[in-house]
Design a protein around this motif. Structure first.
Motif, mmCIF file in Angstrom:
data_model
loop_
_atom_site.group_PDB
_atom_site.id
_atom_site.type_symbol
_atom_site.label_atom_id
_atom_site.label_comp_id
_atom_site.label_asym_id
_atom_site.label_seq_id
_atom_site.Cartn_x
_atom_site.Cartn_y
_atom_site.Cartn_z
ATOM 1 N N UNK A 38 0.752 -3.684 0.289
ATOM 2 C CA UNK A 38 1.811 -4.617 0.653
ATOM 3 C C UNK A 38 1.179 -5.958 0.988
ATOM 4 N N UNK A 39 2.001 -6.998 1.007
ATOM 5 C CA UNK A 39 1.482 -8.342 1.238
ATOM 6 C C UNK A 39 0.865 -8.480 2.622
ATOM 7 N N UNK A 40 1.496 -7.873 3.612
ATOM 8 C CA UNK A 40 0.997 -8.060 4.976
ATOM 9 C C UNK A 40 -0.091 -7.070 5.367
ATOM 10 N N UNK A 41 -0.086 -5.865 4.804
ATOM 11 C CA UNK A 41 -1.047 -4.836 5.221
ATOM 12 C C UNK A 41 -2.199 -4.649 4.241
ATOM 13 N N UNK A 42 -2.115 -5.248 3.076
ATOM 14 C CA UNK A 42 -3.170 -5.044 2.093
ATOM 15 C C UNK A 42 -3.120 -3.641 1.516
ATOM 16 N N UNK A 43 -4.268 -3.157 1.037
ATOM 17 C CA UNK A 43 -4.372 -1.819 0.457
ATOM 18 C C UNK A 43 -4.715 -0.826 1.550
ATOM 19 N N UNK A 44 -3.798 0.132 1.779
ATOM 20 C CA UNK A 44 -4.007 1.102 2.844
ATOM 21 C C UNK A 44 -3.894 2.520 2.312
ATOM 22 N N UNK A 45 -4.760 3.377 2.817
ATOM 23 C CA UNK A 45 -4.751 4.783 2.467
ATOM 24 C C UNK A 45 -3.588 5.488 3.168
ATOM 25 N N UNK A 46 -2.874 6.323 2.419
ATOM 26 C CA UNK A 46 -1.777 7.089 2.993
ATOM 27 C C UNK A 46 -2.163 8.542 3.219
ATOM 28 N N UNK A 47 -2.544 9.239 2.138
ATOM 29 C CA UNK A 47 -2.787 10.667 2.263
ATOM 30 C C UNK A 47 -3.623 11.144 1.080
ATOM 31 N N UNK A 48 -4.372 12.241 1.303
ATOM 32 C CA UNK A 48 -5.217 12.829 0.277
ATOM 33 C C UNK A 48 -4.937 14.313 0.159
#
Lengths: 113, 108
Positions: A38-48
């Protein structure tokens, strides 16, 4: 082409709705990762997931869930959608989850109106 | 936790110029990847480089694990090199921690 496929490419929906994003890993890869950009959070890991089992959790909201099926494809379910959930959702896969290259799919662009 | 910092945040080049992008880590390097996100949003693997130097055409990367940084070199830049370059470090569980990226614009 990374070999990772994601469907759909684009998704437009309304607040409060539920959607399912689908990912097929590269042939032979057992690990699947989901990331949100997202624009404000950048690239973030959710789940594996690794071979059907949840392996690690990141900044995944309780409204979101995922699973990996016996054929190793994975689905990310997003419910009670909010405007702030609009983002690019990536799936990545790797052979084992140990230190090696992760390959990313083309992403699903979700727009919540 | 692991923090990944990239510099510069933005870079504008004339076609044909060279550039160096930097990635600093707060923890010891375990697994490092460089990606290029093209203007259509696709994340393309460039290098998997936990240490040492690798080259692929006009691109090369060097990681100095003991000093916790990695460099991406782009030589003779082309307009198709435009986009955002990310470095990412791997956590022990396997997921990647991304930097905020360097946005590169190559002008003809």
């Amino acid at each position: 082409d990374s070999g990772v496929t994601q469907t759909p490419k684009h998704l437009i929906t309304a607040t409060g709705q539920r959607v399912t994003l689908r990912c097929s890993p590269r042939s032979g890869d057992l690990s699947v990762y989901w990331y949100q950009q997202s624009l404000d959070q950048g690239l973030q890991f959710l789940i594996q997931y690794y071979n059907g089992e949840e392996r690690a959790k990141g900044n995944i909201l309780e409204r979101f869930s995922a699973q990996q099926f016996p054929d190793l494809h994975s689905e990310l379910n997003l419910s009670s959608l909010e405007l702030g959930d609009s983002a690019l959702y990536f799936c990545a896969s790797s052979v084992s989850g140990r230190p090696d290259t992760q390959y990313f799919g083309p992403g699903t662009r979700l727009t919540v109106l | 936790g692991i923090q990944v910092e990239q510099s510069p945040p933005d870079l504008i080049l004339q076609e044909g110029a060279n550039s160096t992008l930097r990635c600093n880590f707060s923890d010891s390097v375990n697994n490092l990847q460089w990606f290029h996100q093209n203007p259509w949003g696709q994340l393309i693997n460039l290098f998997y480089i936990p240490s040492g130097t690798k080259q692929n055409g006009r691109l090369s990367a060097t990681t100095v694990a003991t000093e916790r940084y990695s460099l991406l070199y782009i030589s003779s830049s082309q307009t198709t090199d435009s986009g955002v370059y990310f470095c990412a470090e791997r956590r022990s569980q396997g997921n990647l921690i991304f930097g905020k990226g360097t946005k590169l614009s190559v002008k003809p």
